[in-house]
Motif scaffolding. Structure first.
Motif, PDB file in Angstrom:
ATOM      1  N   VAL A 299       0.830  -1.203   0.000  1.00 19.59           N
ATOM      2  CA  VAL A 299       0.000   0.000   0.000  1.00 19.59           C
ATOM      3  C   VAL A 299       0.866   1.255   0.000  1.00 19.59           C
ATOM      4  O   VAL A 299       0.624   2.206  -0.758  1.00 19.59           O
ATOM      5  N   LEU A 303       1.406   4.259  -2.807  1.00 20.62           N
ATOM      6  CA  LEU A 303       1.209   5.662  -2.428  1.00 20.62           C
ATOM      7  C   LEU A 303       2.464   6.492  -2.668  1.00 20.62           C
ATOM      8  O   LEU A 303       2.402   7.585  -3.214  1.00 20.62           O
ATOM      9  N   TRP A 310      -4.272  10.499  -5.147  1.00 16.68           N
ATOM     10  CA  TRP A 310      -4.608   9.444  -4.194  1.00 16.68           C
ATOM     11  C   TRP A 310      -5.961   9.732  -3.574  1.00 16.68           C
ATOM     12  O   TRP A 310      -6.195  10.774  -2.993  1.00 16.68           O
ATOM     13  N   GLN A 312      -8.473   8.742  -0.716  1.00 19.64           N
ATOM     14  CA  GLN A 312      -8.374   8.114   0.594  1.00 19.64           C
ATOM     15  C   GLN A 312      -9.255   6.870   0.708  1.00 19.64           C
ATOM     16  O   GLN A 312      -8.955   5.965   1.486  1.00 19.64           O
ATOM     17  N   THR A 315      -7.518   3.355   0.122  1.00 15.25           N
ATOM     18  CA  THR A 315      -6.518   2.753   0.992  1.00 15.25           C
ATOM     19  C   THR A 315      -6.927   1.366   1.471  1.00 15.25           C
ATOM     20  O   THR A 315      -6.163   0.401   1.352  1.00 15.25           O
ATOM     21  N   TRP A 316      -8.142   1.238   1.960  1.00 19.31           N
ATOM     22  CA  TRP A 316      -8.570  -0.051   2.495  1.00 19.31           C
ATOM     23  C   TRP A 316      -8.785  -1.066   1.392  1.00 19.31           C
ATOM     24  O   TRP A 316      -8.502  -2.269   1.585  1.00 19.31           O
ATOM     25  N   PHE A 319      -5.347  -2.237   0.429  1.00 18.79           N
ATOM     26  CA  PHE A 319      -4.826  -3.115   1.479  1.00 18.79           C
ATOM     27  C   PHE A 319      -5.498  -4.488   1.424  1.00 18.79           C
ATOM     28  O   PHE A 319      -4.852  -5.527   1.642  1.00 18.79           O
TER      29      PHE A 319
END
Length: 781
Positions: A299, A303, A310, A312, A315-316, A319
């Motif tokens: 991750v 980034l 990017w 937000q 992110t998950w 991941f």
């Protein structure tokens, strides 16, 4: 590649930069001291791709003019910006069709789309993990067979003589593997050469690199990296895994394969550049995770080194894709190794965990880590300089596929020869019971019975196993001269190897060089201090001057080793190496693509006059503009022209070339809409079905009668494009492009009249060099 280099001799211009501290450099011509004019053709329109002339406010003496007029050979087309790379449209086109579709979608539809995004990320992780398993298993099998055959030959010929036979066998096997890998890359898919990370970074930054995420590229990349690593080159298979994950993401997220011409009729909503970019970011992270068993590192890599833009919310999901990739890899490898009885290790390269009680560092050692980082930065800068000039040489003289294959085979043979010579002349013999890992291909060589050659442990192995050996081997396993010779030789082998026309990465070789040099440094530090404790943690010294990453690489190493204790020292080493390396030489880009760098330059970059269309435009005019090969514009402001006025029209929208081609293909004309044979209303699905390979304008047939028809662009144009006033400073424009992922930015006056247009290429043409502001000229290469 040869012709642009020779043509560069007379086109380089270096512009001195006055007023460096001025913040308000406007976009309009004539507003700063350094003035320049653009080449005009036709009706005074600025044509992208034509060279611009520069008028300097200084007197040029006859002697200086004579010197400047002489052809000065430039070692590489570093002053050219390639026109073959187009930009991606990361800005959603919020036209009437888009807004109408959004209004029709209810809450449940949006929830389904969000679930689909998670499903796609899961599929990306699974497929990337499976590809990593395939690469890992095949490489180990092929390399195992090769090393067993060579080992038997060496053991046999050590007793009876004729070691040259073993050398020829080793070199022949290496060359055979590398020949196959180089042929499929050079002749079938050249974009699959290298690690693919620079191309993916370009893609995530908004540059459309041709064929970079094709299925054919993935197949050649996987087969090529297997041949490269099995062929004994000083390369790693981790870099190509990032490219492979990105290709998987680009394919899965679209729900179809344009290469196989198979449409599964799923995930149609995500067939646009914005959504595709997000999934490619997840694929790159999944590739890192599969390569190192480091989901968090994946991750952070995506980034830190990947996308400039990017979200937000990503992110998950990224991941999640990384976790699924690591889980798939470990699960499949554990089943495989359980059936075969082999030892398993998570990730393609895993350093293993260490005993935190026996391995610690002291505060007084922090300066040593910083010194190591500085030396690593110098080594990284030297590596980049040598490889830069070597790549220039290749562009000049090794540009034919047959020559590229021959060079790769030569490097493979030389690598085997040098490795054989290092093992042959080494007298570093160690007892077999000190060999930590049973998976190494131990080689006795000229050592006594019950002993093995430590030099062979470093050279007679895949790079991943060599790294593990440097980490796990106890103190005293390697002599000082062994590590010194290996570091020096492998450094130059890796430098020569990187840039060959094969699928390979430099990530693991750089770590291997850093680990060997770090262990060497630890031994020297122990000898100078009279303490042998340095042996225990010398394996943790790293040089990050080549890779130039800090946070993500630190997390990758911490996750791969399972040792949080050395997080701070590793971060200090990598930060120091990056700072020192960046001070001496910046990362060199030889692709000449339009990546927006993080340091903008003040300059007038606006293209003017601008090719515009009326809200209701004649079909013949649209066809002529799109067919004009000298301009090849991709975005056109839509204006409302005041009757009987020579002033620029007022902006009312922006429309893309791809949209106009779809409209022409479906004959969306005003006359047809008014006729009795009313055609089906165009929907967003028609544009998504044509994405991403929109047909060229030459394939659209428009009759002479249809050229007289009119086309209403109101429903299809973006009515709210991003605009800036004419006195906007260039740094602000740069921030808008970089933060929003723009492709076009319209410049308007106080009355909203179009007076200019700024594109990514306009911004990328100027950068701050050693001699002030430098201009990159556009070329069709």
């Amino acid at each position: 590649f040869s012709s642009p280099v020779s043509a560069m001799a007379n086109i380089t211009k270096k512009v001195s930069w006055s007023g460096r501290g001025e913040e308000g450099t406007p976009l309009l011509n004539g507003s700063e001291e350094v003035k320049y004019t653009r080449q005009l053709s036709g009706g005074g329109m600025f044509h992208i791709g034509r060279l611009s002339t520069v008028d300097l406010d200084e007197d040029i003496t006859p002697e200086e003019d004579a010197v400047r007029s002489k052809p000065k050979e430039i070692p590489h087309n570093e002053k050219l910006l390639s026109l073959k790379y187009e930009s991606l449209d990361y800005d959603n086109i919020e036209n009437h069709l888009f807004l109408e579709e959004e209004r029709r979608m209810g809450h449940m539809s949006f929830r389904c789309l969000e679930i689909s995004r998670w499903v796609i990320c899961g599929l990306i992780g699974v497929l990337t993990g499976l590809i990593a398993c395939f690469i890992d298993i095949v490489v180990e099998k092929l390399a195992g067979v090769k090393y067993v055959v060579v080992k038997k030959s060496i053991d046999k010929n050590t007793e009876i003589g004729g070691m040259c036979i073993s050398l020829i066998l080793w070199a022949a096997l290496n060359s055979a593997f590398v020949m196959v890998g180089a042929i499929i890359v050079a002749f079938f898919e050249p974009i699959a050469a290298g690690s693919g990370i620079p191309q993916i970074k370009c893609y995530l930054n908004g540059v459309k690199v041709p064929r970079v995420v094709r299925l054919k590229t993935l197949m050649v990349k996987v087969c090529g990296v297997i041949c490269s690593v099995a062929g004994g080159l000083a390369v790693g298979k981790e870099g190509p895994m990032i490219h492979s994950g990105a290709v998987v993401a680009a394919g899965v997220s679209q729900g179809r394969s344009t290469s196989l011409k198979k449409d599964f009729k799923i995930f149609e909503y995500f067939r646009r550049d914005t959504e595709k970019r997000d999934f490619v970011s997840a694929g790159a992270a999944a590739g890192v995770s599969a390569a190192f068993g480091a989901p968090v590192g994946g991750v952070l890599f995506s980034l830190e080194e990947g996308a400039s833009f990017w979200n937000q919310l990503l992110t998950w999901r990224i991941f999640f894709a990384s976790m699924i990739s690591t889980f798939t890899l470990n699960f499949v490898l554990s089943i495989y190794h359980k059936k075969t009885g082999e030892l398993s290790s998570p990730g393609l390269i895993n350093f293993g965990s260490f005993d935190l009680k026996s391995v610690k560092y002291n505060i007084y050692e922090i300066p040593l880590f910083i010194v190591m980082g500085a030396i690593g930065g110098l080594l990284g800068a030297l590596f980049n300089v040598l490889n830069y000039w070597l790549t220039i040489f290749r562009i000049r003289y090794v540009h034919r596929p047959c020559l590229q294959v021959m060079e790769a085979m030569l490097v493979a043979a030389v690598t085997a020869t040098v490795s054989f010579a290092m093992i042959y002349f080494s007298n570093d013999c160690q007892p077999l019971e000190t060999q930590k890992s049973s998976e190494d291909y131990s080689l006795q060589g000229f050592c006594a019975d019950g002993e093995y050659s430590a030099m062979a442990t470093a050279f007679f192995n895949t790079p991943e196993r060599s790294v593990r050996s440097l980490f796990h081997s106890p103190a005293g396993t390697y002599k000082l001269e062994t590590l010194g010779c290996f570091t020096l030789v492998y450094f130059f082998l890796a430098c020569w190897t990187y840039g060959l026309t094969v699928s390979a990465g430099v990530f693991i070789p750089s770590l291997l060089i850093g680990a060997a040099w770090g262990r060497l440094f630890g031994i020297i530090a122990g000898m100078l201090s009279g303490s042998h404790d340095a042996y225990q943690h010398s394996r943790f010294y790293f040089a990050g001057g080549i890779v130039r990453m800090t946070l993500s690489l630190t997390v990758i190493l911490v996750e791969a080793t399972g040792n949080v204790t050395y997080g701070l020292p590793i971060m200090l080493v990598l930060m120091t190496a990056k700072i020192v390396g960046d001070y001496f030489i910046e990362a060199v880009s030889l692709r000449n693509s339009e990546v927006l760098h993080s340091s903008p330059s003040y300059r007038e970059v606006m293209s003017s006059p601008v090719t515009c269309f009326n809200r209701v435009e004649k079909v013949g005019t649209i066809v002529d503009v799109l067919s004009n090969t000298s301009t090849n514009h991709n975005g056109f402001p839509v204006i409302i022209q005041t009757a009987a006025s020579e002033e620029p029209g007022k902006l009312c929208g922006l429309i893309l070339r791809s949209q106009l081609i779809v409209l022409l293909k479906h004959k969306v004309f005003v006359e047809r809409a008014r006729s009795r044979l009313r055609q089906r209303k165009l929907q967003l699905k028609d544009f998504r079905d044509a994405y991403p390979r929109f047909p060229p304008i030459q394939s659209i047939h428009v009759s002479q009668d249809e050229r007289e028809c009119m086309m209403d662009l109101t429903e299809f144009m973006n009515p709210t494009p991003y605009t800036v006033p004419q006195d906007t400073s260039l740094p602000r424009v740069f921030k808008l492009f970089r933060a929003l992922g723009l492709r076009h930015l319209v410049v308007v006056d106080d009355d909203n009249r179009v007076i200019g247009l700024v594109t990514r290429k306009d911004l990328a043409r100027y950068h701050l060099g050693k001699h002030g502001l430098e201009e990159l000229h556009l070329a069709h290469t």
